[in-house]
Design an enzyme around this catalytic site. Structure first.
Site, PDB file in Angstrom:
ATOM      1  N   LYS A  27       0.850  -1.211   0.000  1.00 50.02           N
ATOM      2  CA  LYS A  27       0.000   0.000   0.000  1.00 50.02           C
ATOM      3  C   LYS A  27       0.876   1.249   0.000  1.00 50.02           C
ATOM      4  CE  LYS A  27      -4.081  -1.987   0.218  1.00 50.02           C
ATOM      5  NZ  LYS A  27      -5.052  -1.859  -0.899  1.00 50.02           N
ATOM      6  N   ARG A  28       2.078   1.098  -0.512  1.00 53.34           N
ATOM      7  CA  ARG A  28       3.029   2.217  -0.646  1.00 53.34           C
ATOM      8  C   ARG A  28       3.282   2.899   0.707  1.00 53.34           C
ATOM      9  NH1 ARG A  28       2.814  -1.028  -4.265  1.00 53.34           N
ATOM     10  NH2 ARG A  28       2.575  -0.460  -6.466  1.00 53.34           N
ATOM     11  N   ALA A  64       3.245   6.966   0.960  1.00 52.15           N
ATOM     12  CA  ALA A  64       2.160   7.593   0.175  1.00 52.15           C
ATOM     13  C   ALA A  64       1.242   8.444   1.032  1.00 52.15           C
ATOM     14  CB  ALA A  64       1.353   6.521  -0.544  1.00 52.15           C
ATOM     15  N   LEU A  66      -1.302   9.664   4.185  1.00 51.43           N
ATOM     16  CA  LEU A  66      -2.466   9.143   4.901  1.00 51.43           C
ATOM     17  C   LEU A  66      -3.108   7.990   4.131  1.00 51.43           C
ATOM     18  CD1 LEU A  66      -4.674   9.730   7.139  1.00 51.43           C
ATOM     19  CD2 LEU A  66      -5.810  11.098   5.396  1.00 51.43           C
ATOM     20  N   LEU A  68      -5.893   6.723   2.635  1.00 52.20           N
ATOM     21  CA  LEU A  68      -7.123   7.410   2.227  1.00 52.20           C
ATOM     22  C   LEU A  68      -8.360   6.554   2.456  1.00 52.20           C
ATOM     23  CD1 LEU A  68      -5.721   9.107  -0.988  1.00 52.20           C
ATOM     24  CD2 LEU A  68      -6.479  10.282   1.081  1.00 52.20           C
ATOM     25  N   GLU A 114       4.907  14.944   5.672  1.00 57.45           N
ATOM     26  CA  GLU A 114       4.752  15.454   7.049  1.00 57.45           C
ATOM     27  C   GLU A 114       5.615  14.636   8.021  1.00 57.45           C
ATOM     28  OE1 GLU A 114       0.252  15.454   6.786  1.00 57.45           O
ATOM     29  OE2 GLU A 114       0.588  17.400   7.706  1.00 57.45           O
ATOM     30  N   GLU A 134      -2.982  16.622  -0.995  1.00 57.85           N
ATOM     31  CA  GLU A 134      -4.162  17.032  -0.229  1.00 57.85           C
ATOM     32  C   GLU A 134      -4.946  18.100  -0.986  1.00 57.85           C
ATOM     33  OE1 GLU A 134      -1.126  16.624   0.959  1.00 57.85           O
ATOM     34  OE2 GLU A 134      -1.128  15.963   3.049  1.00 57.85           O
ATOM     35  N   ARG A 137      -7.124  16.614  -3.446  1.00 62.25           N
ATOM     36  CA  ARG A 137      -8.122  15.661  -2.923  1.00 62.25           C
ATOM     37  C   ARG A 137      -9.197  16.380  -2.116  1.00 62.25           C
ATOM     38  NH1 ARG A 137      -5.745  12.077  -5.580  1.00 62.25           N
ATOM     39  NH2 ARG A 137      -3.710  11.206  -5.058  1.00 62.25           N
ATOM     40  N   GLY A 142      -2.813  17.609   7.805  1.00 64.94           N
ATOM     41  CA  GLY A 142      -3.326  17.447   9.165  1.00 64.94           C
ATOM     42  C   GLY A 142      -2.312  16.827  10.100  1.00 64.94           C
TER      43      GLY A 142
HETATM   44  C1  1HE Z   1      -3.034   3.758  -1.044  1.00 62.33           C
HETATM   45  C2  1HE Z   1      -2.441   5.039  -0.902  1.00 62.33           C
HETATM   46  C3  1HE Z   1      -2.982   5.910   0.100  1.00 62.33           C
HETATM   47  C4  1HE Z   1      -1.411   4.006  -2.487  1.00 62.33           C
HETATM   48  N1  1HE Z   1      -4.007   5.451   0.838  1.00 62.33           N
HETATM   49  N2  1HE Z   1      -4.049   3.371  -0.281  1.00 62.33           N
HETATM   50  N3  1HE Z   1      -1.786  10.440  -0.511  1.00 62.33           N
HETATM   51  C5  1HE Z   1      -2.002  10.474  -1.834  1.00 62.33           C
HETATM   52  O1  1HE Z   1      -2.925  11.093  -2.329  1.00 62.33           O
HETATM   53  C6  1HE Z   1      -1.067   9.651  -2.666  1.00 62.33           C
HETATM   54  C7  1HE Z   1      -1.828   8.492  -3.295  1.00 62.33           C
HETATM   55  N4  1HE Z   1      -0.944   7.511  -3.891  1.00 62.33           N
HETATM   56  C8  1HE Z   1      -0.343   7.695  -5.099  1.00 62.33           C
HETATM   57  O2  1HE Z   1      -0.375   8.754  -5.707  1.00 62.33           O
HETATM   58  C9  1HE Z   1       0.390   6.511  -5.642  1.00 62.33           C
HETATM   59  O3  1HE Z   1      -0.106   5.340  -5.017  1.00 62.33           O
HETATM   60  C10 1HE Z   1       1.932   6.545  -5.452  1.00 62.33           C
HETATM   61  C11 1HE Z   1       2.539   7.668  -6.335  1.00 62.33           C
HETATM   62  C12 1HE Z   1       2.316   6.800  -4.003  1.00 62.33           C
HETATM   63  C13 1HE Z   1       2.520   5.182  -5.857  1.00 62.33           C
HETATM   64  O4  1HE Z   1       2.079   4.838  -7.166  1.00 62.33           O
HETATM   65  P1  1HE Z   1       2.181   3.312  -7.636  1.00 62.33           P
HETATM   66  O5  1HE Z   1       1.731   3.255  -9.078  1.00 62.33           O
HETATM   67  O6  1HE Z   1       3.523   2.766  -7.308  1.00 62.33           O
HETATM   68  O7  1HE Z   1       1.127   2.498  -6.690  1.00 62.33           O
HETATM   69  P2  1HE Z   1      -0.458   2.379  -6.807  1.00 62.33           P
HETATM   70  O8  1HE Z   1      -0.817   1.341  -7.820  1.00 62.33           O
HETATM   71  O9  1HE Z   1      -1.102   3.715  -6.966  1.00 62.33           O
HETATM   72  O10 1HE Z   1      -0.849   1.877  -5.352  1.00 62.33           O
HETATM   73  C14 1HE Z   1      -0.614   0.544  -4.908  1.00 62.33           C
HETATM   74  C15 1HE Z   1      -1.643   0.215  -3.856  1.00 62.33           C
HETATM   75  O11 1HE Z   1      -1.478   1.107  -2.751  1.00 62.33           O
HETATM   76  C16 1HE Z   1      -3.085   0.450  -4.339  1.00 62.33           C
HETATM   77  O12 1HE Z   1      -3.912  -0.487  -3.673  1.00 62.33           O
HETATM   78  P3  1HE Z   1      -4.386  -1.864  -4.373  1.00 62.33           P
HETATM   79  O13 1HE Z   1      -5.189  -2.582  -3.352  1.00 62.33           O
HETATM   80  O14 1HE Z   1      -5.170  -1.424  -5.582  1.00 62.33           O
HETATM   81  O15 1HE Z   1      -3.100  -2.587  -4.772  1.00 62.33           O
HETATM   82  C17 1HE Z   1      -3.395   1.827  -3.836  1.00 62.33           C
HETATM   83  O16 1HE Z   1      -4.771   2.064  -3.667  1.00 62.33           O
HETATM   84  C18 1HE Z   1      -2.689   1.828  -2.504  1.00 62.33           C
HETATM   85  N5  1HE Z   1      -2.371   3.162  -2.041  1.00 62.33           N
HETATM   86  N6  1HE Z   1      -1.438   5.154  -1.814  1.00 62.33           N
HETATM   87  C19 1HE Z   1      -4.526   4.217   0.642  1.00 62.33           C
HETATM   88  N7  1HE Z   1      -2.469   7.101   0.316  1.00 62.33           N
HETATM   89  C20 1HE Z   1      -2.437  13.609   8.373  1.00 62.33           C
HETATM   90  S1  1HE Z   1      -3.204  14.160   7.028  1.00 62.33           S
HETATM   91  C21 1HE Z   1      -2.298  13.646   5.661  1.00 62.33           C
HETATM   92  C22 1HE Z   1      -3.124  13.803   4.434  1.00 62.33           C
HETATM   93  C23 1HE Z   1      -2.552  13.018   3.287  1.00 62.33           C
HETATM   94  O17 1HE Z   1      -1.560  12.369   3.370  1.00 62.33           O
HETATM   95  S2  1HE Z   1      -3.445  13.144   1.840  1.00 62.33           S
HETATM   96  C24 1HE Z   1      -2.391  12.463   0.655  1.00 62.33           C
HETATM   97  C25 1HE Z   1      -2.658  11.004   0.480  1.00 62.33           C
END
Ligand code: 1HE
Length: 260
Positions: A27-28, A64, A66, A68, A114, A134, A137, A142
């Site tokens: 889940k990265r 990756a 939080l 989500l 963070e 964020e 999205r 946070g």
């Molecule tokens: C996740 C998450 C996640 C991956 N929560 N499941 N963060 C983001 O908005 C970043 C979201 N993630 C991405 O943009 C990409 O996943 C990556 C650039 C990090 C990596 O890409 P990649 O192609 O290597 O991986 P993928 O195919 O997108 O993800 C692999 C799996 O990880 C997939 O799940 P699967 O069951 O389909 O295999 C994804 O859904 C899962 N995954 N990132 C949940 N973030 C205290 S407040 C903080 C607020 C935030 O951090 S908001 C920013 C959140």
């Protein structure tokens, strides 16, 4: 607590370096509540031998952010408590027992950035990229990012990252201050361990002053900062470890300052 997605081991001749690895690569290394609590727990119960820590992530990405999938059902008051839980955990990283070095590669995004910003040193390899998705999205940082990230790169750059979804590559990240070190792909962890061993050899009071006192001085008005600095300088120099290190230099037993 999600202990199965966090690995802990001790490293170094005196077990003086703690290695903390996020192991949710599938889940990265997205940070769910259990992982945040486990991270906090590790810093609260750090073994006495530890003098520095390294945090890294398994797989192709550091983190990756939080998880989500946990965001969907939360109402406003739960949101406040959730953010405060992150704050408490990352306070234990920033103001915990030892200096912390983040070894970065791949995605360092959202809550991953963070977490990295709560560490004292960031070593990034060439594959690293930084973003605050964020903004895209419909949410906000946070996990302390609004406080820590502007202190690293300035409010204007953070605003740009969130408003426009701008992604900084490893080179630009180092240039603007997101990382202090930039190293070839695949070597961030080794470099972080090398630095951790060096840091672990400092006088404990010096490390304490740098991790607990310097950031507070930086937040004080200059007049108060000068006074806090004088107090800290007096305490540090009175420690036996400081006296011995100065004596060692004067007697020719300590390294001179040289460029590497
Ligand atoms: C996740 C998450 C996640 C991956 N929560 N499941 N963060 C983001 O908005 C970043 C979201 N993630 C991405 O943009 C990409 O996943 C990556 C650039 C990090 C990596 O890409 P990649 O192609 O290597 O991986 P993928 O195919 O997108 O993800 C692999 C799996 O990880 C997939 O799940 P699967 O069951 O389909 O295999 C994804 O859904 C899962 N995954 N990132 C949940 N973030 C205290 S407040 C903080 C607020 C935030 O951090 S908001 C920013 C959140």
């Amino acid at each position: 607590m999600d202990k199965k997605h966090i690995h802990f081991e001790l490293y170094g001749e005196q077990q003086e370096v703690a290695i903390i690895r996020l192991t949710r690569g599938s889940k990265r290394n997205a940070l769910n509540d259990g992982l945040i609590l486990a991270l906090r727990g590790l810093f609260e119960k750090m073994p006495a031998s530890v003098r520095a820590a390294v945090i890294d992530g398994e797989g192709e990405h550091f983190c990756a952010g939080l998880d989500l999938s946990e965001l969907q059902e939360r109402d406003a008051s739960q949101g406040v408590f959730h953010s405060r839980m992150w704050h408490a955990a990352l306070e234990h990283v920033q103001y915990g027992p030892v200096p912390v070095i983040a070894a970065l590669h791949g995605a360092v995004v959202g809550g991953g950035l963070e977490l990295a910003s709560a560490c004292h040193i960031r070593v990034a390899d060439d594959t690293t990229f930084y973003a605050l998705p964020e903004g895209s999205r419909g949410i906000f940082v946070g996990g302390g990012g609004a406080v820590r990230i502007p202190r690293l790169i300035g409010t204007a750059r953070m605003t740009d990252m969130m408003l426009t979804g701008r992604v900084f590559n490893a080179q630009d990240g180092e240039r603007i201050g997101l990382a202090q070190y930039l190293v070839p792909a695949g070597t961030a962890f080794d470099k972080a361990c090398e630095l951790a061993v060096r840091i672990a050899g400092n006088a404990p009071m010096t490390n304490y002053a740098l991790t607990h006192v310097l950031p507070r001085i930086a937040d004080q008005p200059a007049d108060q900062g000068f006074m806090t600095e004088a107090m800290m300088a007096a305490i540090a120099q009175s420690a036996p470890a400081a006296k011995e290190r100065v004596r060692a230099f004067l007697e020719g037993r300590a390294d001179k300052v040289r460029i590497a």
